[in-house]
Scaffold this motif. Sequence first.
Motif, short mmCIF file in Angstrom:
data_model
loop_
_atom_site.label_atom_id
_atom_site.label_comp_id
_atom_site.label_asym_id
_atom_site.label_seq_id
_atom_site.Cartn_x
_atom_site.Cartn_y
_atom_site.Cartn_z
N ASP A 22 -7.85 -3.85 -4.80
CA ASP A 22 -8.65 -5.00 -5.31
C ASP A 22 -7.53 -5.90 -6.17
O ASP A 22 -7.19 -5.76 -6.52
N GLY A 23 -7.34 -6.89 -6.06
CA GLY A 23 -6.28 -7.74 -5.71
C GLY A 23 -5.64 -8.45 -4.96
O GLY A 23 -4.83 -9.47 -5.14
N GLY A 24 -5.38 -7.92 -3.98
CA GLY A 24 -4.87 -8.14 -2.83
C GLY A 24 -2.87 -8.62 -2.97
O GLY A 24 -2.92 -7.81 -3.96
N PRO A 25 -2.82 -8.30 -2.58
CA PRO A 25 -0.76 -9.37 -2.49
C PRO A 25 0.14 -9.79 -3.77
O PRO A 25 0.32 -9.40 -4.14
N LEU A 26 -1.30 -10.73 -3.71
CA LEU A 26 -0.76 -11.30 -5.42
C LEU A 26 -1.35 -10.26 -6.04
O LEU A 26 -1.12 -11.18 -7.77
N GLY A 27 -2.06 -9.69 -6.45
CA GLY A 27 -2.96 -9.41 -7.98
C GLY A 27 -1.71 -8.45 -8.58
O GLY A 27 -1.79 -7.33 -9.31
N VAL A 58 5.19 1.57 -3.25
CA VAL A 58 4.03 1.86 -2.59
C VAL A 58 3.73 2.07 -0.95
O VAL A 58 3.45 2.75 -0.36
N ALA A 59 4.92 1.01 -0.54
CA ALA A 59 4.30 1.46 0.72
C ALA A 59 5.24 2.14 1.37
O ALA A 59 4.52 2.85 2.73
N GLU A 60 6.20 3.05 0.81
CA GLU A 60 6.71 4.51 1.30
C GLU A 60 5.49 5.60 1.98
O GLU A 60 5.21 6.11 2.70
N GLN A 61 4.79 5.50 0.56
CA GLN A 61 3.34 6.50 0.27
C GLN A 61 2.95 5.80 1.07
O GLN A 61 1.71 7.77 1.67
N GLY A 62 2.48 4.67 1.00
CA GLY A 62 1.89 4.39 2.21
C GLY A 62 1.45 5.17 4.18
O GLY A 62 1.60 5.20 4.55
N PHE A 63 3.22 4.66 4.30
CA PHE A 63 3.42 5.32 5.17
C PHE A 63 3.89 6.70 5.60
O PHE A 63 3.13 7.49 6.55
N ARG A 64 3.14 7.57 4.48
CA ARG A 64 3.47 8.77 4.46
C ARG A 64 1.88 9.62 4.70
O ARG A 64 1.58 10.07 5.70
N ARG A 65 0.80 8.16 3.58
CA ARG A 65 -0.17 8.97 4.17
C ARG A 65 -0.81 8.39 5.89
O ARG A 65 -1.55 8.77 6.28
N LEU A 66 -0.50 7.43 6.34
CA LEU A 66 -0.48 6.82 7.90
C LEU A 66 0.41 8.09 8.06
O LEU A 66 -0.31 8.01 9.48
N GLY A 67 1.25 7.79 8.45
CA GLY A 67 1.42 9.73 9.45
C GLY A 67 0.38 10.66 8.78
O GLY A 67 0.59 11.49 10.14
N ALA A 68 0.04 10.85 8.32
CA ALA A 68 -0.65 11.92 8.18
C ALA A 68 -1.79 11.80 8.99
O ALA A 68 -2.50 12.62 8.76
N ALA A 69 -2.17 10.76 8.55
CA ALA A 69 -3.52 10.64 9.16
C ALA A 69 -3.57 10.63 11.04
O ALA A 69 -4.20 11.39 11.07
N GLY A 100 -6.24 -2.52 4.03
CA GLY A 100 -5.65 -3.60 4.38
C GLY A 100 -4.47 -4.01 3.06
O GLY A 100 -3.75 -4.24 4.44
N ALA A 101 -4.92 -4.14 2.50
CA ALA A 101 -3.14 -4.86 1.65
C ALA A 101 -2.44 -3.91 1.40
O ALA A 101 -1.20 -4.00 2.00
N HIS A 102 -2.62 -2.96 1.50
CA HIS A 102 -1.76 -1.93 1.82
C HIS A 102 -1.13 -2.03 3.08
O HIS A 102 0.24 -1.65 2.95
N TYR A 103 -1.56 -2.37 4.15
CA TYR A 103 -1.14 -1.83 5.27
C TYR A 103 -0.03 -3.15 5.56
O TYR A 103 1.15 -3.40 5.84
N ARG A 104 -0.56 -4.72 4.88
CA ARG A 104 0.03 -5.72 4.88
C ARG A 104 1.09 -5.11 4.43
O ARG A 104 2.80 -5.74 4.60
N LEU A 105 1.30 -5.12 2.68
CA LEU A 105 2.24 -4.21 2.22
C LEU A 105 3.65 -3.40 2.98
O LEU A 105 4.88 -4.62 3.10
#
Lengths: 225, 225
Positions: A22-27, A58-69, A100-105
């Motif tokens: 909540d707050g986007g990349p700028l947040g 943060v991005a790394e954690q995102g990729f891990r979650r994406l991979g899991a999904a 969304g913001a997470h994926y963008r990151l």
Amino acid sequence: MAYHHGNLRAALVEAATALLEDGGPLGVTLRGAARRAGVSQTAPYRHFPDKGALLAAVAEQGFRRLGAAMARAARGHGADPVGALEAMAIALVHFADRHGAHYRLMSGPAVRGRDHPALREAALAAWGLLTTTVTACQRAGRIRAGDPAAFAFVLWSLVHGLSTLLVDEQIPPIVRQTWLPAELAKKATQVLLEGLAGKRSARPGRAVAPTLSPRSPRRRRARRP
Amino acid sequence: MAYHHGNLRAALVEAATALLEDGGPLGVTLRGAARRAGVSQTAPYRHFPDKGALLAAVAEQGFRRLGAAMARAARGHGADPVGALEAMAIALVHFADRHGAHYRLMSGPAVRGRDHPALREAALAAWGLLTTTVTACQRAGRIRAGDPAAFAFVLWSLVHGLSTLLVDEQIPPIVRQTWLPAELAKKATQVLLEGLAGKRSARPGRAVAPTLSPRSPRRRRARRP
DNA sequence: CAGGATATGTTGACACAGTCAACTTCTGGA
DNA sequence: TCCAGAAGTTGACTGTGTCAACATATCCTG
């Protein structure tokens, strides 16, 4: 309570993720994450050399979650690699749609390449899932012979592009009003799979029979330093 | 010399573009652009309400150039819409490959949607080129019947995804070392075109015959406000 | 159990960014 | 001619990333 906070690092990653969602990349801000974790403004520097490193985590954690999904989506299609491929594609688009913001990151220039090997590794793991499944499709005779990495890359490009457009709200209105993201993902994947399927007679005129086999291995292109 | 500077606005857009090209997205700064244009730090506020507006103007100009490049590429394939489509895809990837930061800005969250109608318009114009050419391909019998906007969107997703991966240096090493960007663009497009070509008998097992026709028109999805 | 080495946090400060308010200067039309 | 508004400047405020110097908790060794 261990008021060395136990494990600040994880708390900071979580805080940054929350700020991002909540707050986007700028947040997302170093000081903000510190505040949210209840520590002083410069405490993060004991765990990350700079802001980019936090973002990379943060991005790394995102990729891990994406991979899991994606892996989760592929399960249940054990016998049907094509179905698994479709499910993974849909899972990726779905992940991008929420977060969304997470994926963008994750896919953005937050951290470039070698800076953060763990990131690269997590990303390649997710990508590897695709490649493996492509190979399975080839064994099942559902994708023509050829370099599976190349085929997987084309599929990855397609799904990633779709996700990016979705996240950035750049899907043309006509399209957006007609299909849901998951439908787009499914149909796009199916179209591509048709193209990847078997060899077939091209239409009259000129042969369109891309084999996606390299002419000759090439060294990496020169890049501006 | 008109020391109302003549036309600051254009100079600022140019300055911001230059900052963007060398220095990346982080290198572009309102004050920096003003400095580079030889005016004071707050002069830009006479022409742009805020930094985002400047970036949007830069992005808009980028879309205009991209559209021009695509149109230029398509010319010369007048009789061959498939060739035109390929050429446009390659042109887009090529544009993204050079002007990396610019492309990232254009497709990024710099300005979202309705904020800057001129941006949206320029983007839709480029996108419209694709749709038109898809229609031409259908007339030529090289793409099956169906909503051309949907087909164009799939192609756009593919090429955009490829460009994005290229710009963000996220192309897997195996792929990057084997093919040049233009080759990737061409081959990916060809694969997709095969999938978009005619109806064909699906392989045994289950029918894979995506028509890409909407089940029923749908309203836009709800989005977090 | 003592005591320092080391990891972990805090305070204070600096430069730079975006942005606003108040002021100055230029320019085109009544 | 002269002035209203456009165009540009100065100064200031807040917030950010980051560094240096300092403080404190933890852990290992004697």
